[in-house]
Scaffold this motif. Structure first.
Motif, mmCIF file in Angstrom:
data_model
loop_
_atom_site.group_PDB
_atom_site.id
_atom_site.type_symbol
_atom_site.label_atom_id
_atom_site.label_comp_id
_atom_site.label_asym_id
_atom_site.label_seq_id
_atom_site.Cartn_x
_atom_site.Cartn_y
_atom_site.Cartn_z
ATOM 1 N N SER A 97 0.775 -1.403 0.006
ATOM 2 C CA SER A 97 -0.222 -0.051 0.012
ATOM 3 C C SER A 97 0.901 1.151 0.009
ATOM 4 O O SER A 97 1.933 1.267 0.810
ATOM 5 C CB SER A 97 -0.873 -0.002 1.261
ATOM 6 O OG SER A 97 -1.619 1.118 1.368
ATOM 7 N N GLY A 98 0.490 2.200 -0.904
ATOM 8 C CA GLY A 98 1.215 3.507 -0.853
ATOM 9 C C GLY A 98 2.687 3.325 -1.165
ATOM 10 O O GLY A 98 3.373 4.156 -0.727
ATOM 11 N N GLY A 99 3.354 2.309 -1.975
ATOM 12 C CA GLY A 99 4.418 2.339 -2.338
ATOM 13 C C GLY A 99 5.261 1.443 -1.246
ATOM 14 O O GLY A 99 6.503 1.308 -1.140
ATOM 15 N N GLN A 100 4.346 1.078 -0.079
ATOM 16 C CA GLN A 100 5.121 0.209 0.941
ATOM 17 C C GLN A 100 4.837 -1.351 1.053
ATOM 18 O O GLN A 100 3.720 -1.684 0.588
ATOM 19 C CB GLN A 100 4.689 0.632 2.309
ATOM 20 C CG GLN A 100 5.190 2.276 2.286
ATOM 21 C CD GLN A 100 5.919 2.606 3.547
ATOM 22 O OE1 GLN A 100 5.915 2.082 4.645
ATOM 23 N NE2 GLN A 100 7.025 3.636 3.311
ATOM 24 N N THR A 101 5.838 -2.139 1.468
ATOM 25 C CA THR A 101 5.458 -3.551 1.532
ATOM 26 C C THR A 101 5.887 -4.084 2.856
ATOM 27 O O THR A 101 7.027 -3.629 3.252
ATOM 28 C CB THR A 101 6.286 -4.255 0.550
ATOM 29 O OG1 THR A 101 6.166 -3.821 -0.868
ATOM 30 C CG2 THR A 101 6.082 -5.757 0.335
ATOM 31 N N TYR A 102 4.873 -4.512 3.530
ATOM 32 C CA TYR A 102 5.320 -4.899 4.856
ATOM 33 C C TYR A 102 4.012 -5.968 5.372
ATOM 34 O O TYR A 102 3.062 -6.274 4.788
ATOM 35 C CB TYR A 102 5.003 -3.791 5.825
ATOM 36 C CG TYR A 102 3.633 -2.872 5.803
ATOM 37 C CD1 TYR A 102 2.542 -3.285 6.696
ATOM 38 C CD2 TYR A 102 3.378 -1.823 5.084
ATOM 39 C CE1 TYR A 102 1.420 -2.770 6.520
ATOM 40 C CE2 TYR A 102 2.247 -1.241 5.023
ATOM 41 C CZ TYR A 102 0.995 -1.528 5.493
ATOM 42 O OH TYR A 102 -0.233 -1.001 5.665
ATOM 43 N N PHE A 103 4.371 -6.675 6.567
ATOM 44 C CA PHE A 103 3.459 -7.615 7.234
ATOM 45 C C PHE A 103 2.737 -6.863 8.238
ATOM 46 O O PHE A 103 3.353 -6.002 8.879
ATOM 47 C CB PHE A 103 4.341 -8.769 7.679
ATOM 48 C CG PHE A 103 4.907 -9.658 6.703
ATOM 49 C CD1 PHE A 103 3.941 -10.610 6.134
ATOM 50 C CD2 PHE A 103 6.365 -9.717 6.433
ATOM 51 C CE1 PHE A 103 4.559 -11.644 5.131
ATOM 52 C CE2 PHE A 103 6.783 -10.625 5.515
ATOM 53 C CZ PHE A 103 5.967 -11.495 4.833
ATOM 54 N N CYS A 104 1.432 -7.265 8.291
ATOM 55 C CA CYS A 104 0.397 -6.723 9.158
ATOM 56 C C CYS A 104 0.884 -7.561 10.728
ATOM 57 O O CYS A 104 1.677 -8.669 10.505
ATOM 58 C CB CYS A 104 -0.846 -6.758 8.821
ATOM 59 S SG CYS A 104 -1.854 -8.171 8.486
ATOM 60 N N ASN A 105 0.020 -7.199 11.476
ATOM 61 C CA ASN A 105 0.275 -8.026 13.021
ATOM 62 C C ASN A 105 -0.575 -9.483 12.870
ATOM 63 O O ASN A 105 0.049 -10.220 13.558
ATOM 64 C CB ASN A 105 -0.122 -7.087 14.031
ATOM 65 C CG ASN A 105 0.828 -6.115 14.210
ATOM 66 O OD1 ASN A 105 1.792 -6.461 14.713
ATOM 67 N ND2 ASN A 105 0.396 -4.705 14.277
ATOM 68 N N SER A 106 -1.796 -9.262 12.277
ATOM 69 C CA SER A 106 -2.835 -10.497 12.670
ATOM 70 C C SER A 106 -3.848 -10.407 11.544
ATOM 71 O O SER A 106 -4.107 -9.271 10.815
ATOM 72 C CB SER A 106 -3.230 -10.614 13.967
ATOM 73 O OG SER A 106 -4.359 -9.502 14.085
ATOM 74 N N LEU A 107 -4.729 -11.369 11.477
ATOM 75 C CA LEU A 107 -5.674 -11.423 10.574
ATOM 76 C C LEU A 107 -6.642 -10.191 10.898
ATOM 77 O O LEU A 107 -7.409 -9.897 10.026
ATOM 78 C CB LEU A 107 -6.491 -12.804 10.629
ATOM 79 C CG LEU A 107 -5.848 -13.842 10.161
ATOM 80 C CD1 LEU A 107 -6.294 -15.198 10.547
ATOM 81 C CD2 LEU A 107 -5.565 -13.811 8.599
ATOM 82 N N THR A 108 -6.842 -9.750 12.170
ATOM 83 C CA THR A 108 -7.694 -8.936 12.478
ATOM 84 C C THR A 108 -7.040 -7.513 12.693
ATOM 85 O O THR A 108 -7.721 -6.266 12.418
ATOM 86 C CB THR A 108 -8.612 -9.341 13.666
ATOM 87 O OG1 THR A 108 -7.554 -9.324 14.868
ATOM 88 C CG2 THR A 108 -9.327 -10.479 13.500
#
Length: 537
Positions: free
Chosen positions: A75-86
């Motif tokens: 998103s917005g030129g960034q690539t990362y992992f989120c914390n959890s499914l929620t």
């Protein structure tokens, strides 16, 4: 103006009636018994008969790709992992780095170009968010040294994979940050865990062993002997956390001395195995490898199937042990010793996975929750399948067999000799009837169909269930995945039969040895009731 050739309503009606009559006739002529409900076929990601990793061709890809679908955000030129499914917010600094190492494990096994590009995108985003904004252009803003060490490992491995010297330089800079502020002679040496707790805090496993792991990789990349000497000195101090009688690792050293009442957890054990083996690879000092094997034996003997790491370290950690064990086995030609153990972990994690994303939580002996699961916890199942080694697939020869349960000595049997669709499959004493004879036919990719000789019908999972304890019966073979099994041999002479659609294995209800006990599917736990002899007839 209307088209003069357009069909009129009455003409359309006649055509539709003809079509309906034609298809009704076809269906009547081809009518067959209704099959048990099907699940969609899964794509064979890897058609090569040599499994790259895990327990079946393509399973490593399925777990990895499912994990990305669940937790990766662009998103917005960034690539990362989120914390959890929620919780879709960006994971904290060291958690981000920790999960990048999971992608690096997968790339090392698969060599997939998209995985390499993802590593680049993740590391570039990581540097932009965590390092570049800092006035010091490093990670010294984080007081926890183990946090920084995970970033160092992700960065130096990124350099090994991509050749980007910016990653190497960032790793070196931050490794020096940790050493310069973290090492002193309190407790006779070692790296502090949290600089905010000095001088009353602890020097513990998770701030010392990752430091050694990262340092050995930096030495291999730079040839800097000062880095190697610091790793050797750190290990000499940190080895005091090893119980030289049992092989377990203690948590750390603090104001009250060695924390002997701390958790015996696989996170620390895995880091120790990895660190000791890394030093052995460089120095060839045999005692390092001896230490690594000794600590590994403690875990293997204590946890036949790995379960959740202790709460002190959170809901993760098994990945550290399987990674360390895999590296030690690969680099020292020890797969004959450790392959069976890792294969069993793969079977267990896959059979207890959640089916929407194909990932497992960190308890590989129980069903993964269908609710919220953290990305870091699910990463363990990615690493497990990725680091389990490639090996030539040894097929079971096509032919007719009796299939004997190891626990009971009884054979796979159709109840009361019935041949109808839906007949329950049970275990029963061998009586040589065709109800107990099964024709096994290879389908490619390590998958098979198993057809009962008496009925001509296939071993089948009732209602296409993915639940533990679902009933096995026979049904007309239609080629769905609930009628296909993968056959692996985690122990010599015995086989595990896993249903392709669920990953769960052929088992006997409650581990019974009784006549007529029903055969079910269940998550792999390594018990004898899940192991079968295939005796050619």
């Amino acid at each position: 103006m209307k088209n003069s050739t357009a069909l009129k309503p009455r003409q359309w009606l006649l055509i539709m009636l003809c079509i309906t009559a034609f298809f009704s006739h076809c269906v009547k002529d081809e009518q067959k018994p209704a099959p048990s409900p099907a699940v969609p076929e899964t794509e064979n990601i890897n058609s090569n008969p040599l499994a790259r990793g895990g327990i079946d061709p393509g399973i490593d890809d399925q777990v990895y790709d499912g994990w990305l679908r669940a937790y990766l955000i662009r998103s917005g030129g960034q690539t990362y992992f989120c914390n959890s499914l929620t919780d879709r917010s960006r994971a904290f600094m060291w958690g981000q780095a920790y999960m990048i190492t999971g992608v690096e494990d997968f790339y090392d096994k698969s060599q997939r170009a998209d995985a390499k590009q993802l590593i680049i995108d993740l590391l570039n985003t990581f540097i932009a968010n965590e390092i570049t904004p800092a006035a010091t252009k490093d990670l010294s803003w984080d007081s926890w040294n183990d946090d920084i060490e995970w970033a160092i490992i992700a960065l130096i491995r990124g350099y090994q994979i991509t050749g980007n010297t910016a990653y190497r330089d960032a790793a070196v800079t931050n490794w020096n940050v940790v050493y310069n502020r973290g090492w002193n002679n309190v407790y006779d040496g070692g790296i502090w865990e949290n600089m905010e707790d000095v001088p009353n805090g602890g020097k513990i496993a998770l701030s010392n062993y990752p430091f050694i792991i990262a340092g050995c990789m930096i030495y291999n990349a730079t040839g800097n002997t000062d880095v190697l000497n610091k790793c050797i000195a750190t290990y000499a101090w940190a080895r005091r956390l090893l119980n030289t009688t049992t092989g377990r690792l203690y948590e750390g050293w603090g104001p009250n001395g060695l924390s002997v009442t701390s958790d015996d957890n696989i996170y620390n054990s895995g880091l120790f195995v990895n660190a000791a083996n890394a030093l052995y690879q460089i120095t060839r000092t045999a005692s390092y490898l001896d230490d690594a094997k000794f600590a590994a034996a403690h875990v293997i003997n204590t946890w036949p199937i790995l379960n959740q790491d202790k709460p002190a370290n959170g809901d993760f950690g098994a990945d550290q042990f399987v990674r360390g064990l895999s590296l030690m086995a690969t680099q020292n030609n020890l797969w004959g010793t450790y392959r069976e153990y890792l294969t069993k972990q793969c079977l267990a994690a896959w059979s207890w996975r959640r089916y929407d994303y194909n990932v497992s939580w960190n308890i590989w002996s129980a069903a993964t929750p269908t609710g919220d699961v953290r990305a870091m916890e699910a990463e363990g199942s990615v690493v497990l399948q990725a680091v389990t080694p490639s090996e030539p697939y040894e097929p079971v020869a096509d032919g007719t067999y009796r299939i004997v349960n190891r626990n009971s000595g009884k054979v796979l049997d159709c109840r009361d000799g019935n041949t109808a669709n839906g007949t329950i499959v049970q275990q029963y004493t061998w009586n040589s009837t065709n109800a107990q004879r099964w024709t096994i036919t290879g389908l490619g990719n390590g998958q098979y169909k198993i057809i009962n000789v008496a009925s001509g019908r296939a071993l089948d999972l009732k209602d296409v269930s993915t639940e533990a304890m679902a009933i096995v019966h026979i049904w007309d073979y239609v080629g769905w995945n609930n009628q296909k099994v993968s056959i692996t041999s985690p122990e010599n002479g015995y086989y595990t039969l896993s249903f392709v659609h669920s990953g769960k294995v052929l088992d006997v209800l409650s581990g019974s040895t009784d006549e007529r006990a029903s055969v079910i599917q269940y998550g792999y736990h390594g018990g004898n009731s899940e192991q079968w002899q295939l005796i050619r007839l």
